[in-house]
Design a protein around this motif. Structure first.
Motif, PDB file in Angstrom:
ATOM      1  N   ILE A  74       0.786  -1.308   0.257  1.00 63.09           N
ATOM      2  CA  ILE A  74      -0.012   0.160  -0.024  1.00 63.09           C
ATOM      3  C   ILE A  74       0.865   1.194  -0.087  1.00 63.09           C
ATOM      4  O   ILE A  74       0.794   2.213  -0.885  1.00 63.09           O
ATOM      5  CB  ILE A  74      -0.880   0.042   1.193  1.00 63.09           C
ATOM      6  N   LEU A  75       2.029   1.390   0.809  1.00 60.21           N
ATOM      7  CA  LEU A  75       2.687   2.510   1.064  1.00 60.21           C
ATOM      8  C   LEU A  75       3.568   2.870  -0.385  1.00 60.21           C
ATOM      9  O   LEU A  75       3.970   3.786  -0.706  1.00 60.21           O
ATOM     10  CB  LEU A  75       3.715   2.322   2.099  1.00 60.21           C
ATOM     11  N   GLY A  76       3.891   1.361  -0.921  1.00 61.83           N
ATOM     12  CA  GLY A  76       4.558   1.752  -2.192  1.00 61.83           C
ATOM     13  C   GLY A  76       4.008   1.895  -3.571  1.00 61.83           C
ATOM     14  O   GLY A  76       4.618   1.925  -4.527  1.00 61.83           O
ATOM     15  N   SER A  77       2.527   2.126  -3.388  1.00 65.34           N
ATOM     16  CA  SER A  77       1.798   2.665  -4.614  1.00 65.34           C
ATOM     17  C   SER A  77       1.098   3.739  -4.581  1.00 65.34           C
ATOM     18  O   SER A  77       0.522   4.147  -3.614  1.00 65.34           O
ATOM     19  CB  SER A  77       0.765   1.222  -4.805  1.00 65.34           C
ATOM     20  N   PRO A  78       1.016   4.727  -5.615  1.00 64.69           N
ATOM     21  CA  PRO A  78       0.422   5.854  -5.532  1.00 64.69           C
ATOM     22  C   PRO A  78      -1.083   5.723  -6.010  1.00 64.69           C
ATOM     23  O   PRO A  78      -1.720   6.640  -5.525  1.00 64.69           O
ATOM     24  CB  PRO A  78       1.088   6.784  -6.731  1.00 64.69           C
ATOM     25  N   GLN A  79      -1.531   4.404  -6.155  1.00 68.18           N
ATOM     26  CA  GLN A  79      -2.978   4.313  -6.396  1.00 68.18           C
ATOM     27  C   GLN A  79      -3.400   3.374  -5.136  1.00 68.18           C
ATOM     28  O   GLN A  79      -2.866   2.497  -4.646  1.00 68.18           O
ATOM     29  CB  GLN A  79      -3.275   3.655  -7.559  1.00 68.18           C
ATOM     30  N   PRO A  80      -4.687   3.187  -5.023  1.00 69.72           N
ATOM     31  CA  PRO A  80      -5.273   2.310  -4.079  1.00 69.72           C
ATOM     32  C   PRO A  80      -4.898   0.766  -4.582  1.00 69.72           C
ATOM     33  O   PRO A  80      -4.653   0.569  -5.658  1.00 69.72           O
ATOM     34  CB  PRO A  80      -6.814   2.483  -4.273  1.00 69.72           C
ATOM     35  N   VAL A  81      -4.688   0.043  -3.557  1.00 71.96           N
ATOM     36  CA  VAL A  81      -4.099  -1.328  -3.788  1.00 71.96           C
ATOM     37  C   VAL A  81      -5.388  -2.339  -3.113  1.00 71.96           C
ATOM     38  O   VAL A  81      -5.729  -2.118  -1.852  1.00 71.96           O
ATOM     39  CB  VAL A  81      -2.837  -1.698  -3.062  1.00 71.96           C
TER      40      VAL A  81
END
Length: 175
Positions: A74-81
């Motif tokens: 989650i922290l590593g993605s700019p979009q919702p996971v």
């Protein structure tokens, strides 16, 4: 509409923590999920600041990001996971949902989004639903559209806390 509810709380001062608690409750209700948590990144761990649907003990926990692959993703993605109900990744909230306190989570959906305030990663918002299929692509899009309002609520809360601290310092200096 969720965005309207979130923005409506920005027009008045709120007691410390109330805005963020109302935010998690509104998100939980809107997405029809079992739990929502707002987590602040502090060094290499996430600390829940507000939660709805988690046991009270969860607010005192620290989740080391390196030990929780879902939170790291989650922290590593700019979009919702979104993690499907059959994800093999362990859930950081096992035993912490109010509805299943102390028990491993049954098959469920999990979704989260990284939050940025003032150009820096601030933390994450996580959602858990006990019903598989809750977090559809449409739900992920809705969450994505709400991120600016969520980040604004976080920033407003911080600004209010800073203003309150400055007021106290000024009063102490006048004494």
């Amino acid at each position: 509409m969720l965005e309207h509810l979130l923005l409506a709380d920005l027009v008045s001062e709120q007691p410390q923590g109330l805005r963020l608690q109302r935010l998690t409750a509104a998100i939980r209700s809107h997405f029809h999920c079992g739990a929502v948590a707002l987590l602040r990144l502090e060094n290499d761990s996430l600390r829940p600041l507000a939660a709805d649907g988690l046991v009270r003990e969860a607010l005192g926990r620290r989740f080391q990001v390196a030990q929780h692959p879902r939170l790291a993703a989650i922290l590593g993605s700019p979009q919702p996971v979104c993690f499907d109900h059959d994800s093999s990744l362990p859930d950081p909230y096992d035993g912490l949902l109010e509805s299943n306190a102390g028990e491993p989570l049954p098959v469920h959906d999990c979704m989260g989004v990284s939050l940025t305030v003032d150009g820096e990663t601030w933390g994450a918002l996580t959602l858990d639903a006990l019903q598989a299929g809750t977090f559809t692509p449409q739900a992920q899009d809705e969450l994505s559209h709400c991120v600016p309002a969520i980040e604004a609520a976080i920033r407003m809360t911080r600004l209010e806390q800073e203003r309150h601290s400055l007021t106290l310092l000024r009063l102490q200096a006048d004494d």
